[in-house]
Design a protein around this motif. Structure first.
Motif, PDB file in Angstrom:
ATOM      1  N   SER A 170       0.851  -1.189   0.000  1.00  0.00           N
ATOM      2  CA  SER A 170       0.000   0.000   0.000  1.00  0.00           C
ATOM      3  C   SER A 170       0.884   1.235   0.000  1.00  0.00           C
ATOM      4  O   SER A 170       1.819   1.336   0.797  1.00  0.00           O
ATOM      5  N   LEU A 171       0.614   2.160  -0.894  1.00  0.00           N
ATOM      6  CA  LEU A 171       1.366   3.408  -0.977  1.00  0.00           C
ATOM      7  C   LEU A 171       0.548   4.523  -0.346  1.00  0.00           C
ATOM      8  O   LEU A 171      -0.586   4.776  -0.753  1.00  0.00           O
ATOM      9  N   LEU A 172       1.119   5.177   0.635  1.00  0.00           N
ATOM     10  CA  LEU A 172       0.461   6.271   1.334  1.00  0.00           C
ATOM     11  C   LEU A 172       1.197   7.558   0.992  1.00  0.00           C
ATOM     12  O   LEU A 172       2.365   7.725   1.356  1.00  0.00           O
ATOM     13  N   PHE A 173       0.537   8.471   0.282  1.00  0.00           N
ATOM     14  CA  PHE A 173       1.200   9.662  -0.224  1.00  0.00           C
ATOM     15  C   PHE A 173       0.901  10.877   0.646  1.00  0.00           C
ATOM     16  O   PHE A 173      -0.210  11.069   1.122  1.00  0.00           O
ATOM     17  N   SER A 174       1.935  11.682   0.817  1.00  0.00           N
ATOM     18  CA  SER A 174       1.806  12.959   1.513  1.00  0.00           C
ATOM     19  C   SER A 174       2.325  14.043   0.575  1.00  0.00           C
ATOM     20  O   SER A 174       3.454  13.957   0.078  1.00  0.00           O
ATOM     21  N   GLN A 175       1.496  15.056   0.305  1.00  0.00           N
ATOM     22  CA  GLN A 175       1.888  16.128  -0.616  1.00  0.00           C
ATOM     23  C   GLN A 175       2.293  17.369   0.149  1.00  0.00           C
ATOM     24  O   GLN A 175       1.581  17.823   1.037  1.00  0.00           O
ATOM     25  N   ASN A 176       3.458  17.921  -0.200  1.00  0.00           N
ATOM     26  CA  ASN A 176       3.920  19.138   0.453  1.00  0.00           C
ATOM     27  C   ASN A 176       5.039  19.743  -0.384  1.00  0.00           C
ATOM     28  O   ASN A 176       5.371  19.241  -1.471  1.00  0.00           O
ATOM     29  N   PHE A 177       5.647  20.812   0.135  1.00  0.00           N
ATOM     30  CA  PHE A 177       6.747  21.452  -0.566  1.00  0.00           C
ATOM     31  C   PHE A 177       8.082  20.920  -0.040  1.00  0.00           C
ATOM     32  O   PHE A 177       8.137  20.208   0.964  1.00  0.00           O
ATOM     33  N   HIS A 178       9.152  21.266  -0.734  1.00  0.00           N
ATOM     34  CA  HIS A 178      10.437  20.606  -0.542  1.00  0.00           C
ATOM     35  C   HIS A 178      10.935  20.645   0.900  1.00  0.00           C
ATOM     36  O   HIS A 178      11.392  19.623   1.434  1.00  0.00           O
ATOM     37  N   GLU A 179      10.870  21.801   1.531  1.00  0.00           N
ATOM     38  CA  GLU A 179      11.414  21.933   2.888  1.00  0.00           C
ATOM     39  C   GLU A 179      10.687  21.012   3.863  1.00  0.00           C
ATOM     40  O   GLU A 179      11.313  20.324   4.676  1.00  0.00           O
ATOM     41  N   GLN A 180       9.350  20.983   3.783  1.00  0.00           N
ATOM     42  CA  GLN A 180       8.572  20.146   4.701  1.00  0.00           C
ATOM     43  C   GLN A 180       8.764  18.669   4.401  1.00  0.00           C
ATOM     44  O   GLN A 180       8.799  17.839   5.314  1.00  0.00           O
ATOM     45  N   LEU A 181       8.893  18.302   3.125  1.00  0.00           N
ATOM     46  CA  LEU A 181       9.128  16.905   2.770  1.00  0.00           C
ATOM     47  C   LEU A 181      10.452  16.418   3.340  1.00  0.00           C
ATOM     48  O   LEU A 181      10.553  15.285   3.834  1.00  0.00           O
ATOM     49  N   LEU A 182      11.455  17.272   3.296  1.00  0.00           N
ATOM     50  CA  LEU A 182      12.750  16.901   3.867  1.00  0.00           C
ATOM     51  C   LEU A 182      12.629  16.726   5.376  1.00  0.00           C
ATOM     52  O   LEU A 182      13.144  15.761   5.948  1.00  0.00           O
ATOM     53  N   THR A 183      11.938  17.645   6.031  1.00  0.00           N
ATOM     54  CA  THR A 183      11.730  17.541   7.478  1.00  0.00           C
ATOM     55  C   THR A 183      10.997  16.253   7.832  1.00  0.00           C
ATOM     56  O   THR A 183      11.364  15.556   8.790  1.00  0.00           O
ATOM     57  N   ASP A 184       9.983  15.914   7.059  1.00  0.00           N
ATOM     58  CA  ASP A 184       9.187  14.723   7.352  1.00  0.00           C
ATOM     59  C   ASP A 184       9.997  13.439   7.209  1.00  0.00           C
ATOM     60  O   ASP A 184       9.839  12.509   8.005  1.00  0.00           O
ATOM     61  N   VAL A 185      10.862  13.381   6.211  1.00  0.00           N
ATOM     62  CA  VAL A 185      11.649  12.154   6.046  1.00  0.00           C
ATOM     63  C   VAL A 185      12.738  12.068   7.120  1.00  0.00           C
ATOM     64  O   VAL A 185      13.040  10.993   7.628  1.00  0.00           O
TER      65      VAL A 185
END
Length: 218
Positions: free
Chosen positions: A58-73
């Motif tokens: 199952s693929l669970l996608f989260s959409q955001n901008f670059h800075e927040q995506l980096l923080t989340d990972v």
């Protein structure tokens, strides 16, 4: 380097465990972060392929901008992220994927009126509608304009993609964005685009390489 080698060995081991579990019949979730432009053209196709070829994933996608995506990972909220931000850590694998050029997006009728190739100075004096949340793109544009001693003269910042489309279609404004963000409109012929005379940014995929299934509580 010994520690780096160790990290890569752990990454290979964890990937092996994951796909071994898949073969055994386990169902797995992968949390993936994508930018708005990727969300429009990449996610539907990836979900289709995954369902067809790997129905237990199952693929669970989260959409955001670059800075927040980096923080989340980095914080462990995502397994993968696609972002322009690099990660300088041995606990992560970072792979350059593709270059995403910025384009001037407008109605097909308005784009026809512009000279090609277009210059930065011309763009600076066009009526624009931008997404104020995309700070990386805005900084890139402003940096390039500073080099020619000019600035944007007429800018509206709107977060809603639907409102931005309305400004483009009905109010003769232009957007500066990856063309994927307006993929459907460009394919239909209602919008068109011109390549911006600025460097394309490289997008990376970031993989959390050091974590095991037990660490995530699976």
């Amino acid at each position: 380097h010994l520690s780096l080698r160790r990290q890569r060995q752990m990454c290979i081991r964890d990937r092996y465990r994951t796909f071994k579990d898949i073969r055994k019949g386990s169902k797995l979730d992968f949390r993936i972060g994508v930018t708005p432009s990727l969300g429009r053209v990449f996610v539907p196709r990836l979900m289709e392929l995954c369902y067809d070829q790997h129905p237990r994933i199952s693929l669970l996608f989260s959409q955001n901008f670059h800075e927040q995506l980096l923080t989340d990972v980095l914080d462990g909220n995502l397994d993968f992220s696609f972002t322009k931000k690099q990660v300088n850590s041995q606990n992560f694998e970072t792979v350059p994927l593709y270059k995403e050029p910025v384009r001037l997006i407008g109605s097909a009728e308005e784009i026809k009126k512009l000279s090609k190739p277009i210059t930065l100075d011309q763009i600076a004096h066009l009526p624009l509608v931008l997404d104020g949340r995309d700070e990386d793109l805005e900084m890139l544009i402003l940096r390039e304009l500073t080099k020619i001693n000019t600035k944007l003269s007429d800018v509206i910042k709107v977060q809603s993609i639907q409102l931005r489309k309305n400004y483009i279609a009905n109010h003769s404004r232009f957007a500066l964005a990856p063309s994927a963000l307006f993929h459907s409109e460009i394919i239909s012929g209602s919008f068109d685009s011109i390549l911006m005379p600025i460097p394309a940014s490289v997008s990376y995929t970031h993989l959390r390489a050091h974590e095991t299934r037990e660490d995530r509580g699976w």
